[in-house]
Structure formats: structure tokens, C-alpha cells
Design a protein around this motif. Structure first.
Motif, short mmCIF file in Angstrom:
data_model
loop_
_atom_site.label_atom_id
_atom_site.label_comp_id
_atom_site.label_asym_id
_atom_site.label_seq_id
_atom_site.Cartn_x
_atom_site.Cartn_y
_atom_site.Cartn_z
N ARG A 263 117.95 12.05 45.34
CA ARG A 263 118.82 12.95 44.56
C ARG A 263 118.35 14.41 44.64
O ARG A 263 119.11 15.32 44.33
N ASN A 264 117.13 14.60 45.08
CA ASN A 264 116.53 15.93 45.01
C ASN A 264 116.72 16.77 46.27
O ASN A 264 116.12 17.84 46.38
N GLY A 265 117.51 16.27 47.22
CA GLY A 265 117.73 17.08 48.42
C GLY A 265 117.79 16.24 49.69
O GLY A 265 118.05 15.04 49.65
N ASP A 266 117.54 16.90 50.81
CA ASP A 266 117.64 16.30 52.14
C ASP A 266 116.42 15.39 52.38
O ASP A 266 115.30 15.88 52.55
N PRO A 289 126.02 3.46 55.04
CA PRO A 289 126.13 4.16 56.33
C PRO A 289 125.44 5.52 56.33
O PRO A 289 124.84 5.91 57.32
N LYS A 290 125.53 6.25 55.21
CA LYS A 290 124.89 7.56 55.12
C LYS A 290 123.37 7.43 55.23
O LYS A 290 122.71 8.19 55.95
N VAL A 291 122.82 6.45 54.54
CA VAL A 291 121.37 6.25 54.58
C VAL A 291 120.94 5.72 55.94
O VAL A 291 119.88 6.08 56.46
N PHE A 292 121.76 4.89 56.55
CA PHE A 292 121.49 4.41 57.91
C PHE A 292 121.31 5.59 58.86
O PHE A 292 120.37 5.63 59.67
N ARG A 293 122.17 6.59 58.75
CA ARG A 293 122.05 7.78 59.60
C ARG A 293 120.72 8.49 59.34
O ARG A 293 120.03 8.94 60.28
N GLN A 294 120.33 8.58 58.10
CA GLN A 294 119.06 9.23 57.77
C GLN A 294 117.87 8.45 58.33
O GLN A 294 116.90 9.06 58.79
N ALA A 295 117.96 7.13 58.29
CA ALA A 295 116.86 6.30 58.80
C ALA A 295 116.68 6.49 60.30
O ALA A 295 115.56 6.38 60.82
N VAL A 296 117.76 6.78 61.00
CA VAL A 296 117.67 7.07 62.44
C VAL A 296 117.17 8.50 62.66
O VAL A 296 116.28 8.75 63.48
N ASP A 297 117.71 9.45 61.90
CA ASP A 297 117.38 10.86 62.12
C ASP A 297 115.93 11.20 61.77
O ASP A 297 115.40 12.20 62.28
N CYS A 298 115.28 10.41 60.95
CA CYS A 298 113.91 10.74 60.54
C CYS A 298 112.86 10.29 61.56
O CYS A 298 111.68 10.60 61.41
N LEU A 299 113.28 9.59 62.62
CA LEU A 299 112.33 9.04 63.58
C LEU A 299 111.72 10.11 64.47
O LEU A 299 112.35 11.12 64.79
N GLY A 300 110.50 9.83 64.89
CA GLY A 300 109.87 10.64 65.92
C GLY A 300 110.27 10.12 67.29
O GLY A 300 111.19 9.31 67.44
N THR A 301 109.56 10.59 68.33
CA THR A 301 109.85 10.19 69.70
C THR A 301 108.61 9.58 70.34
O THR A 301 107.61 10.28 70.48
#
Length: 391
Positions: A263-266, A289-301
């Protein structure tokens, strides 16, 4: 035939002469009769177990998110249906072909699989070719079901080959895991689905190396099991993201090194402030679905995202394809990629060692409080409700 002994005020059908005269066992069950409506308690009749089946006196059954998804018809399981798939109890009757169990054995019940297809024979029963049918069809493969209502009409059951929201259930030797009589049987049911899903997603599927980082989205039973498993695996950075501050505080107690209230931000930005290069692993437990996108976007390489959230069929999620061009991986995780007969005893051992304290997630209810238990789970008030049966 034993009479139903439970007498909650919400029972709509009580013991009948028809049940007593036609079926082996009479039981109380919570039945989902209408989409998204409260479950009702009824007295039902249960057939004699077949040669490969067992009759289990249910002591307790965990309430899982998937039960609510099916109640609301997110999965097309025919109603009326007896749900429940985290049962634990005592074996009362074994079929003629059952070799590994005897009356009096304590068991935790898990998911169903055929045991005969290529995937089962290859050691991956969680990928059984008939997994959906065996767990969500509502009947045996031949279309029959051992459960009948007070009028003698067959009702859907065989849910995860157990339908454990009842005082008795028919299961199979394959999905019944014998547990020691020294452990509290009423606690063991959730190990058969939610807890093995979260812990197995980490220990059996993602397999993080000591010192690696993981972000867990969702601090429900599955997410908390994943946190405890990540600590067992030796992850040095364990980030938990949720909306509930009380759950986040408990996550710290169970092994999280960092917590983020979404709730506190990105959330992705907050994760990258902790791990600038991104997380080695992430686990999506919310089915959003929104959280799923975040779980992918937070990954490293490279990085790997495990998807365990149980969404209604047809739910779509949008991801940036570019996320996967540099070695990132997305994997769907069914039942924690667990072989229950091996993994449940492993989790019990961790619990006995104090390394998997899942009892901190639990609140008990009586069977006639099932709708309250479901509501408390959906609101976030309780992490893992467990229903206790009166006999």
C-alpha cells in the motif's frame, strides 16, 4: 452404521432411514450447493470403499484458497459438491488391494494422481496426465462417486480424492500419507496442500543456493511456508510483500529479512532499493495479475519467478516479453512439485526441529463454523483455518 453425532443449527438434512439402510457410513458434510453461496451442513451417505480405496475418519481439515475458488465456480466442478482437500484422520477401513495402510493408521491426505501414466511412472505425479480430472472432476474416473445426499442422490465429491469437509472421507492409498501417532493429527492436514505448495515451490522447484535472494508476494499460508523454506535453504535476503502489517510482522518472526507493505508505493522499486541488481528468485502467491507482473519485474538477470497463485480459469496476466530475453525464467508450480509420501514427512521433521513452525499460522474452528472460517481466511483475519470434526 454410525449415526451422525454433530448437531449444528445450520444442518438442513438430518439422518434418514434411507441413509441408514443403504450406505456403509453416515457422515456430516459441508456442501457447496450454489455458486458463491455459504456451504450448508447435511447428513450424507458414503459407499463401501472399493478395493483400492480407504475410509478415513476425518479429525481435521485445513481450509485452502482453492476451496473458495471452487465454491465460487472459478473451476467448473459440478455442484452440489463436498470440498476440502487438506484432511487428516484415522484409517477405519481398507480395500482388499491396499497394502501399505491398516485400520488405525494416522494419515494426512494430499492431492490425487493416477499412478499409471508416463508422468506418474517417471516420478512426477504432480504432472499426472489426469491431474485436473482426478482432483476437480467431482467423481471417480468412471463417473461414480461414493457420496449421496439424504435422498440417496449422488453428489459430487472425490475432491482431490478426499472431500474432507466431512466427518468421513473416501481416499486412496496413493494420496494418504502415514504419519506418526506422536504428532498432533489435527495439525497435519494443511501439509497436504497449502504448506507443501509454498515450501515445495522453494525447496523442490526453485532450489535457491545459500546466500541467494528471494521475494515472496503474498503472506498467506503458501507464502509463509515459502518464507520458512527459504530460511531452511539458507537464503540471505528474504523479502515479503503483502498488504497486512500483522502478517508482515509474523513473516519477520518466521524468517523474512525485509518486509514491504504494497500500500505504501511501488513494490518493485522498494525491492530494488534492497537488492539493486534484482532478486534471484520470486514467488507469486496471490493469484493477482498485477502482482504477477511485479513478481516478474523484480527479478535480476538471470532470475526465476515461480507462479503458485490459484486463479480462476481464464485469468490473464500481462508481462514484458523483454524480461525473458536475458535468461529470466517463469515456472508454474503445482503442489510444490512434491511427492507427498516423501515431502510431508520431511516437513514434519523440520517442524519437530523448530525450523518449520507452521502451527503459528493456524486457528481452529468447528465444522459448523466453516463459513466463518472461509470468511476469516478471505478477509486476511486468519492465515490458515483448520476445521475440527466432532465424532
Amino acid at each position: 452404521m454410525t449415526d451422525c453425532l454433530l448437531t449444528p443449527t445450520s444442518v438442513t438434512h438430518r439422518p434418514s432411514a434411507h441413509l441408514r439402510s443403504h450406505f456403509m457410513k453416515e457422515a456430516y458434510a459441508a456442501i457447496s450447493r450454489e455458486k458463491a453461496k455459504p456451504l450448508v451442513l447435511e447428513c450424507i451417505g458414503i459407499d463401501q470403499p472399493r478395493p483400492d480405496e480407504i475410509l478415513v475418519r476425518i479429525v481435521a481439515s485445513g481450509v485452502c484458497h482453492t476451496d473458495m475458488v471452487v465454491r465460487d465456480q472459478g473451476y467448473d466442478v459440478p455442484q452440489p459438491v463436498v470440498l476440502g482437500h487438506e484432511g487428516s484422520g484415522v484409517v477405519e477401513v481398507v480395500g482388499a488391494d491396499v497394502k501399505g495402510l491398516s485400520p488405525g493408521d494416522h494419515v494426512a491426505l494430499s492431492y490425487a494422481y493416477c499412478g499409471k501414466c508416463e508422468k506418474c511412472r517417471g516420478g512426477t505425479p504432480y504432472y499426472c496426465e489426469d491431474f485436473f480430472g482426478r482432483n476437480f472432476r467431482g467423481t471417480r474416473p468412471d463417473g461414480s462417486c461414493p457420496l449421496h445426499d439424504s435422498h440417496g442422490t449422488q453428489i459430487s465429491g472425490c475432491f482431490f480424492e478426499q472431500s474432507s469437509f466431512a466427518t468421513y472421507a473416501i481416499a486412496s492409498e496413493r494420496n494418504a500419507v502415514k504419519v506418526s501417532k506422536d504428532v498432533p493429527l489435527e495439525l497435519m492436514g494443511p501439509l497436504g496442500c497449502g504448506l507443501q505448495t509454498g515450501a515445495g515451490a522453494v525447496l523442490n522447484c526453485l532450489k535457491p543456493q545459500p546466500g541467494s535472494s528471494i521475494a515472496v508476494f503474498g503472506a498467506g499460508a503458501v507464502g509463509m511456508a515459502a518464507v520458512m523454506a527459504a530460511k531452511i535453504a539458507g537464503c540471505s535476503t528474504i523479502i515479503v510483500i503483502d498488504l497486512n502489517d500483522e502478517r508482515l510482522e509474523l513473516a519477520i518472526e518466521l524468517g523474512a529479512t525485509h518486509i514491504i507493505n504494497a500500500r505504501n508505493g511501488d513494490s518493485v522499486k522498494a525491492i530494488r532499493e534492497i537488492i539493486p541488481e534484482g532478486a534471484d528468485f520470486s514467488l507469486e502467491c496471490t493469484s493477482s495479475p498485477k502482482v504477477f507482473r511485479q513478481a516478474v519485474d523484480c527479478l535480476g538477470t538471470p532470475g526465476t519467478c515461480g507462479l503458485v497463485g490459484s486463479s480462476a480459469l481464464g485469468t490473464e496476466g500481462i508481462v514484458d516479453i523483454g524480461n525473458f530475453l536475458f535468461g529470466r525464467t517463469l515456472v508454474g508450480v503445482v503442489e510444490g512439485q512434491s511427492i507427498p509420501s516423501k515431502f510431508i514427512p520431511e516437513l514434519i521433521e523440520y517442524w519437530q526441529q523448530g525450523r518449520f513452525p507452521f502451527d503459528k499460522l493456524v486457528q481452529f474452528y468447528d465444522l459448523n463454523q466453516i463459513n466463518e472460517a472461509m470468511a476469516d481466511s478471505e478477509s486476511g483475519k486468519v492465515i490458515k483455518p483448520i476445521l475440527r470434526m466432532k465424532h
